[in-house]
Scaffold this motif. Structure first.
Motif, PDB file in Angstrom:
ATOM      1  N   PHE A 145      29.012  36.081  54.037  1.00  0.00           N
ATOM      2  CA  PHE A 145      29.053  35.527  55.403  1.00  0.00           C
ATOM      3  C   PHE A 145      29.905  34.266  55.383  1.00  0.00           C
ATOM      4  O   PHE A 145      29.879  33.523  54.399  1.00  0.00           O
ATOM      5  N   GLN A 149      26.551  27.379  56.559  1.00  0.00           N
ATOM      6  CA  GLN A 149      25.177  27.659  56.138  1.00  0.00           C
ATOM      7  C   GLN A 149      24.738  26.705  55.048  1.00  0.00           C
ATOM      8  O   GLN A 149      25.567  26.155  54.332  1.00  0.00           O
ATOM      9  N   SER A 150      23.415  26.551  54.896  1.00  0.00           N
ATOM     10  CA  SER A 150      22.942  25.735  53.793  1.00  0.00           C
ATOM     11  C   SER A 150      22.703  26.595  52.547  1.00  0.00           C
ATOM     12  O   SER A 150      22.445  26.079  51.472  1.00  0.00           O
ATOM     13  N   ASN A 151      22.770  27.938  52.718  1.00  0.00           N
ATOM     14  CA  ASN A 151      22.667  28.850  51.578  1.00  0.00           C
ATOM     15  C   ASN A 151      23.871  29.786  51.630  1.00  0.00           C
ATOM     16  O   ASN A 151      24.730  29.621  52.492  1.00  0.00           O
ATOM     17  N   LYS A 163      20.244  36.585  50.614  1.00  0.00           N
ATOM     18  CA  LYS A 163      20.441  35.137  50.796  1.00  0.00           C
ATOM     19  C   LYS A 163      20.220  34.471  49.443  1.00  0.00           C
ATOM     20  O   LYS A 163      19.116  34.514  48.896  1.00  0.00           O
ATOM     21  N   GLN A 209      16.419  43.110  55.446  1.00  0.00           N
ATOM     22  CA  GLN A 209      17.078  44.015  56.380  1.00  0.00           C
ATOM     23  C   GLN A 209      18.252  43.297  57.052  1.00  0.00           C
ATOM     24  O   GLN A 209      18.087  42.165  57.523  1.00  0.00           O
ATOM     25  N   LEU A 211      20.472  42.835  60.102  1.00  0.00           N
ATOM     26  CA  LEU A 211      20.487  43.143  61.540  1.00  0.00           C
ATOM     27  C   LEU A 211      21.946  43.083  61.990  1.00  0.00           C
ATOM     28  O   LEU A 211      22.388  42.121  62.616  1.00  0.00           O
ATOM     29  N   GLN A 326      18.153  30.334  65.241  1.00  0.00           N
ATOM     30  CA  GLN A 326      17.306  31.069  64.287  1.00  0.00           C
ATOM     31  C   GLN A 326      16.721  32.317  64.935  1.00  0.00           C
ATOM     32  O   GLN A 326      15.713  32.845  64.469  1.00  0.00           O
ATOM     33  N   ASP A 338      15.001  32.857  58.986  1.00  0.00           N
ATOM     34  CA  ASP A 338      15.050  31.578  58.268  1.00  0.00           C
ATOM     35  C   ASP A 338      13.737  30.784  58.354  1.00  0.00           C
ATOM     36  O   ASP A 338      13.663  29.774  59.057  1.00  0.00           O
TER      37      ASP A 338
HETATM   38  N1  LIG Z   1      18.659  39.619  58.556  1.00  0.00           N
HETATM   39  C1  LIG Z   1      19.773  39.182  59.118  1.00  0.00           C
HETATM   40  N2  LIG Z   1      20.669  40.038  59.657  1.00  0.00           N
HETATM   41  C2  LIG Z   1      21.815  39.571  60.236  1.00  0.00           C
HETATM   42  N3  LIG Z   1      22.147  38.283  60.313  1.00  0.00           N
HETATM   43  C3  LIG Z   1      21.285  37.387  59.797  1.00  0.00           C
HETATM   44  C4  LIG Z   1      20.061  37.774  59.166  1.00  0.00           C
HETATM   45  N4  LIG Z   1      19.403  36.672  58.746  1.00  0.00           N
HETATM   46  C5  LIG Z   1      20.184  35.628  59.093  1.00  0.00           C
HETATM   47  N5  LIG Z   1      21.309  36.046  59.724  1.00  0.00           N
HETATM   48  C6  LIG Z   1      22.406  35.199  60.216  1.00  0.00           C
HETATM   49  O1  LIG Z   1      22.972  34.548  59.092  1.00  0.00           O
HETATM   50  C7  LIG Z   1      23.233  33.171  59.365  1.00  0.00           C
HETATM   51  C8  LIG Z   1      22.512  32.270  58.391  1.00  0.00           C
HETATM   52  O2  LIG Z   1      21.153  32.605  58.321  1.00  0.00           O
HETATM   53  P1  LIG Z   1      20.036  31.577  57.895  1.00  0.00           P
HETATM   54  O3  LIG Z   1      18.858  32.361  57.462  1.00  0.00           O
HETATM   55  O4  LIG Z   1      19.800  30.596  59.012  1.00  0.00           O
HETATM   56  O5  LIG Z   1      20.733  30.881  56.641  1.00  0.00           O
HETATM   57  P2  LIG Z   1      20.742  29.373  56.135  1.00  0.00           P
HETATM   58  O6  LIG Z   1      19.372  29.134  55.553  1.00  0.00           O
HETATM   59  O7  LIG Z   1      21.814  29.374  55.111  1.00  0.00           O
HETATM   60  O8  LIG Z   1      21.045  28.462  57.316  1.00  0.00           O
HETATM   61  C9  LIG Z   1      22.789  32.950  60.820  1.00  0.00           C
HETATM   62  O9  LIG Z   1      23.945  33.058  61.630  1.00  0.00           O
HETATM   63  C10 LIG Z   1      21.865  34.089  61.097  1.00  0.00           C
HETATM   64  O10 LIG Z   1      21.908  34.429  62.466  1.00  0.00           O
END
Ligand SMILES: Nc1ncnc2c1ncn2[C@@H]1O[C@H](COP(=O)(O)OP(=O)(O)O)[C@@H](O)[C@H]1O
Ligand SMILES: O=P(O)(O)O[C@H]1O[C@H](CO)[C@@H](O[C@H]2O[C@H](CO)[C@@H](O)[C@H](O)[C@H]2O)[C@H](O)[C@H]1O
Length: 454
Positions: A145, A149-151, A163, A209, A211, A326, A338
């Protein structure tokens, strides 16, 4: 090179790499890399190139603070032109001789190793755990991606998303443990957990999963505000992009997630006096970082003080950092993602049960942010237009907050309103610090909320 010099060279390369990485939380701080541990190899130890080794890097800041960061590296004997943008350094590795080290999350071949390891549930230095009930596509290509992001997240085809947690704190990662419980309970408001990677007491990565076709709640909200601003004479409920029905669905989704978390995790109560003390502590610390907050301290403290008399407040496992960014809208409804909690809080605090009002407050603040972020992006000198936009921004925020809240809990009792207002202010205080540190041009957005609330 002597062993010491070789280690110095690896530490130096990793320090430079961290300084460039968008997910690194210590940017701008003076630091040294003080330890590098090799946690384990992903996949069979005798696999052909690349050799993927998960590293745990300890950084020590000039004030003595230390943090751990996870850096999976892909080692190659020869330069890989396709990975020029992800090079970390060049050094000698035991058993491999001279190698080129690349950030493995950018390397499709390295990420294929992760997926294969989930297939075998490999149980070596690194443990790959799988949830039952999902037939993982082990051949799907990985794509990193690109967002802020922080990860680091890698999508595998249309099936799964991995992740890789970057900042690591020993112990449970609530993103994994909360997703696990909600997946086992059959919650329809999350992306199902498929698996995770651990090493001893470290949670390193989460597979869930993907999305793929979902839209980000923040983006949908911004589009709705733009529709409203484009129609000078219409009210929020009259424009095509009205968000209120979605806000209500989000309220229902959060209610159901909170209900499940209450069943699956320990619950209890926290004394209102302690809650207020925490809020005041955060306020005073924030004023040191954002001096513009000083003018609102008296008013904010008055709101916090009203909570003091509320006795014991029910607490439970919550999301911890909920905002529109989120939330993902799928054809099957809203999903919350998240569950790590606020990135700046220590893990021990993020794991404590908390009042569900903190999540409600997070969404409330997001409904305020969206119209003001759009207004911010439309420079305007005419004071009448500015006033008109501010009025319409408030109307949008009020309408969506109301729809969200009535789906979440119906009519608010007076004591709940008092508590929620305090949590909303506490969140706005947090946001001022977040914006001052990360996006200073957005600091006026949370700051402007104070005179409206106190
Ligand atoms: N299961 C998923 N399917 C599709 N996109 C996702 C999913 N989980 C997170 N995202 C997208 O990935 C990006 C980062 O997710 P996030 O969990 O918030 O990561 P971080 O902890 O690095 O901020 C966001 O734009 C989020 O909408
Ligand atoms: O998504 P993260 O867990 O990294 O959360 C942090 O960053 C968020 C911004 O990306 C920040 O959210 C703030 O800005 C949002 C708009 O970009 C807004 O919708 C939120 O209401 C506002 O708090 C979040 O606070 C921070 O922890």
């Amino acid at each position: 090179m002597s062993a010491d010099t070789a280690d110095d060279h690896v530490e130096h390369s990793l320090r430079e790499f961290l300084g460039r990485a968008r997910w690194f939380g210590g940017k701008g701080r003076e630091l040294e890399v003080t330890d590098v541990q090799r946690l384990g190899v992903v996949g069979p130890p005798d696999a052909t190139e690349p050799r993927v080794v998960v590293h745990l890097v300890e950084v020590t800041y000039s004030d003595g603070d230390t943090e751990l960061y996870q850096v999976p590296l892909a080692f190659y004997a020869e330069p890989q032109d396709r990975l020029d943008h992800a090079v970390v350094g060049q050094w000698t590795e035991d058993g491999m001789g001279q190698v080129l080290a690349y950030d493995a999350t950018h390397d499709r071949a390295a990420m294929a190793r992760y997926l294969e390891a989930f297939g075998e549930e490999a149980d070596g230095e690194l443990t790959f755990r799988r949830m039952q009930g999902h037939d993982l596509d082990l051949t799907a290509p990985g794509t990193l991606f690109s967002g802020e992001q922080s990860n680091s997240s890698i999508a595998f085809g249309e099936d799964a998303i991995l992740k890789v947690f970057r900042k690591i704190t020993p112990g449970e990662n609530p993103d994994i443990t909360t997703h696990k419980v909600l997946t086992e309970a059959g919650s329809t408001h999350i992306a199902n957990l498929y698996g995770w990677v651990e090493s001893g007491d470290l949670h390193l990565a989460m597979l869930q999963q993907f999305l793929r076709t979902a839209s980000d709640g923040w983006d949908i909200a911004l589009a709705s505000v733009r529709d409203l601003f484009a129609e000078a004479d219409l009210h929020a409920e009259e424009v095509g992009g009205d968000f209120a029905a979605e806000a209500a669905r989000l309220g229902t989704a959060l209610k159901e997630v909170h209900e499940q978390l209450r069943i699956s995790f320990p619950t209890g109560t926290a004394s209102a006096v302690d809650i207020v003390e925490g809020m005041k502590g955060r306020l005073h610390a924030a004023v040191e970082i954002v001096p513009d907050l000083q003018q609102y301290v008296e008013g904010v403290v008055a709101v916090f003080d009203a909570v003091d008399d509320l006795g014991e407040i029910p607490v439970q496992r919550i999301h911890g950092d909920l905002h529109l960014g989120q939330t993902l809208r799928t054809v099957l409804g809203w999903k919350l993602v998240d569950f790590e909690g606020e990135p700046a809080k220590p893990l021990s605090e993020r794991l404590l049960p908390d009042a569900p009002w903190r999540d409600v407050a997070g969404m409330t603040r997001s409904f305020d942010y969206a119209p003001h972020a759009v207004a911010e992006s439309m420079p305007e000198d005419d004071p009448d237009v500015i006033a008109q936009r501010a009025h319409r921004a408030d109307e949008w925020a009020r309408r969506n907050r109301k729809a969200f809240l009535s789906a979440y809990c119906g009519e608010l009792a007076e004591t709940d309103r008092t508590l929620l207002t305090a949590y909303v202010l506490d969140k706005a205080v947090y946001e001022c610090v977040y914006e001052a540190r990360n996006r200073p041009t957005w600091l006026p957005i949370p700051l402007a909320a104070f005179p409206r609330m106190i």
